[in-house]
Design a protein around this motif. Structure first.
Motif, short mmCIF file in Angstrom:
data_model
loop_
_atom_site.label_atom_id
_atom_site.label_comp_id
_atom_site.label_asym_id
_atom_site.label_seq_id
_atom_site.Cartn_x
_atom_site.Cartn_y
_atom_site.Cartn_z
N THR A 13 41.00 29.24 56.92
CA THR A 13 40.71 28.34 58.20
C THR A 13 41.44 28.31 59.16
O THR A 13 41.64 28.91 60.50
N LYS A 36 42.57 25.94 64.44
CA LYS A 36 41.99 24.83 64.04
C LYS A 36 40.22 25.28 63.89
O LYS A 36 39.84 25.99 64.06
N LEU A 37 40.49 23.82 63.43
CA LEU A 37 38.13 23.52 63.24
C LEU A 37 37.91 23.90 64.68
O LEU A 37 37.23 24.91 64.26
N TYR A 58 35.01 27.36 54.56
CA TYR A 58 36.08 27.13 54.72
C TYR A 58 37.18 26.77 53.81
O TYR A 58 37.18 25.82 53.25
N VAL A 61 40.68 23.87 54.00
CA VAL A 61 40.20 22.34 54.60
C VAL A 61 40.99 20.80 54.34
O VAL A 61 41.05 20.20 54.89
N LEU A 103 44.80 21.79 60.65
CA LEU A 103 43.46 22.48 61.25
C LEU A 103 42.80 21.15 62.73
O LEU A 103 42.22 21.88 63.50
N PHE A 114 36.61 17.46 61.49
CA PHE A 114 35.55 18.28 60.66
C PHE A 114 34.25 18.20 60.52
O PHE A 114 33.44 18.87 60.58
N LEU A 117 32.65 20.34 62.90
CA LEU A 117 32.48 21.75 62.84
C LEU A 117 31.32 21.85 61.54
O LEU A 117 30.58 22.87 61.43
#
Length: 551
Positions: A13, A36-37, A58, A61, A103, A114, A117
């Motif tokens: 990631t 980055k996310l 991913y 994370v 991230l 997150f 995401l």
């Protein structure tokens, strides 16, 4: 029976979205940048899904040890003596309930980023996999994000006992942590740990060496290693409850699966307990185990794993065939070794632990991976995993910092991946575009062809024994048949494929004339299908042909 084939796309990631090309060896986040996310936009995710991918993993994370100082955000600083690389290993977790601040665009809202995401991934038709690292944590593990009432790992341990069934860690009572390296590492104060905790790779003394996982500490699941691995599982060890709660925490956020790091270093009894509890609440969640001992495969599948790495078997054999060290016939032995559990074996050619196909340590040319991809993707119904950059022939030959030049893409350093940076701006090299087109076709064949996801397989090597650089097999579902020839040779191959009478009986194929379409090139070929007959097929160097016809 699965209705479609699982294809996992693993992304590291922090590297994936980083377009900073400074690439200073051992550079800081400020110098080399970090993905980055938010780099996983709907457009990016749609492109990944279009490759036939069903799941995105991913990697890295959860918050882990790093030399970057985030103390201004209330995040505990890690002593650099016990962090590998400037960025740190994602397998040295510092807080199981937190997202890595590297991230995040807005660090205080990193968990919300997150969660967004996950939502974007699901909207793109992708299921989300994250790492669960159950065997070890960073030496300075401390959760600041655990739900209210959750005790920290080690918080209630009796550190006077080397082993206690209810301790979360193992200890070396009365001994200070004295590894092989300098405990100052440029700091004014040294790293101090007393009593020393056992190190993650089952190193139960206070002085781990250079090749030990010295930045980690081993978690205690009730196995007394000091007494020869005697299990104390009644009452349930405290670590079991803590780790199961962590799995439930992430499942509640919409995570669809867990890739479980070094799963075989944790007792199968725990997995039986944990997977049962998670699947009771979230029946669709999948567990993928990193298990390298074939003698333990069935034990861990029985403990609740859905899929296991087929590393010591299919990966090792296909790698050897690519590199000319074994005959293609060895592939038959590899699948036969796990034939009773074939749907549970995860095939791959690259991941963050393994060397890149294109590296000088492996094949030296990404095109040599094409026949191996075809075999791995189309041979069985089981899942396939691709590592980001593999589809462009990433070489992994950078000397990034802690990682060094080892044919792998670093997991320890701030870096960007050359092929991925070019792909993001559509500035592929001719070779990258050629390779991507083939990966895209093969992965979509695997994802969309019923004969691959649901069909039977018939290995034709036993009647085509003269071929050692080609691998030949058939797949069939309903009336749809695939005849696959993968050419591991860097020369064109003229292959006279014998299809035995047994294949006609087993697969239910009639003798007839048929017109087949090569799913890779679109070209047509007339076939004369006769019991024990021969079909002449031309295959390009390091190429394959996937002929589809009606039974």
């Amino acid at each position: 029976m699965v209705s479609s084939k699982i294809i996992i796309y693993q992304v590291f990631t922090r590297l994936y979205g980083n377009k900073n090309t400074t690439r200073k060896e051992d550079g800081t986040l400020a110098e080399n940048g970090c993905g980055k996310l938010n780099d996983f936009t709907p457009t990016v995710l749609k492109k990944i899904r279009a490759m036939g991918v069903s799941h995105i993993w991913y990697t890295g994370v959860i918050r882990h040890a790093t030399q970057t100082d985030y103390s201004a955000y209330g995040i505990p600083r890690q002593h650099p003596a016990v962090v590998k690389g400037k960025a740190g290993s994602p397998y040295a977790i510092t807080d199981y309930y937190d997202i890595d601040p590297d991230l995040a665009v807005d660090i205080p809202n990193r968990m919300a980023e997150f969660e967004a995401l996950i939502e974007r991934s699901h909207k793109a038709g992708l299921k989300v996999i994250i790492d669960f690292v159950p065997n070890h944590v960073a030496r300075q593990y401390h959760s600041i994000c655990a739900p209210e009432g959750v005790k920290d790992l080690g918080e209630e341990d009796n550190t006077q006992n080397g082993f206690d069934p209810q301790n979360n860690f193992y200890y070396c009572p009365g001994q200070r942590f004295t590894p092989y390296f300098d405990l100052y590492h440029g700091e004014s104060e040294p790293y101090v740990e007393e009593p020393a905790k056992a190190t993650g790779n089952d190193c139960f003394h206070n002085a781990p060496g250079m090749n030990d996982w010295y930045e980690t500490v081993k978690l205690n699941y009730g196995l007394d290693y000091y007494a020869g691995r005697v299990g104390h599982f009644n009452p349930i060890p405290n670590t079991w409850d803590k780790m199961t709660d962590i799995l439930l925490f992430w499942a509640a956020k919409g995570v669809d699966g867990f890739r479980c790091d070094m799963a075989e270093m944790v007792p199968a009894a725990f997995w039986h307990w944990a997977t049962d509890k998670v699947k009771f609440r979230y029946p669709e969640v999948v567990f993928i185990g990193e298990v390298y001992n074939p003698a333990e495969y069935r034990n861990y599948l029985g403990a609740g794993f859905d899929y296991l790495y087929d590393k010591v078997g299919m990966y090792d054999v296909v790698r050897d065939v690519m590199c000319g060290r074994q005959s293609a016939h060895a592939i038959t032995g590899a699948w036969q070794a796990t034939d009773d559990i074939r749907q549970h074996m995860l095939y791959f050619l690259e991941n963050h632990d393994e060397q890149r196909i294109a590296s000088q340590f492996f094949a030296g040319d990404a095109r040599k991976g094409i026949p191996g991809l075809v075999v791995s993707a189309l041979l069985q119904q089981n899942p396939l995993m691709i590592y980001f950059g593999q589809e462009y022939g990433e070489t992994g030959m950078d000397k990034e910092g802690f990682s060094g030049q080892d044919g792998r893409t670093t997991i320890f350093d701030y870096w960007s991946v050359d092929s991925i940076v070019r792909a993001a701006s559509r500035k592929y090299t001719i070779r990258e575009k050629y390779l991507f087109d083939i990966y895209n076709k093969v992965m979509n064949i695997a994802a969309s062809e019923k004969a691959v996801a649901q069909g039977q397989m018939f290995d034709l090597m036993y009647v085509n024994g003269q071929y050692h650089r080609q691998y030949i097999f058939m797949r069939k579902a309903g009336a749809e048949v695939l005849l696959v020839v993968a050419n591991f040779d860097d020369l064109p191959a003229e292959v006279n494929v014998t299809i035995p009478a047994h294949a006609f009986d087993f697969l239910g194929i009639k003798e007839k004339n048929a017109v087949a379409t090569d799913l890779l090139s679109g070209s047509k070929l007339k076939l004369s299908l006769k019991r024990d007959g021969v079909i002449p097929i031309s295959v390009s160097p390091l190429g394959a042909i996937v002929l589809k016809f009606k039974a």
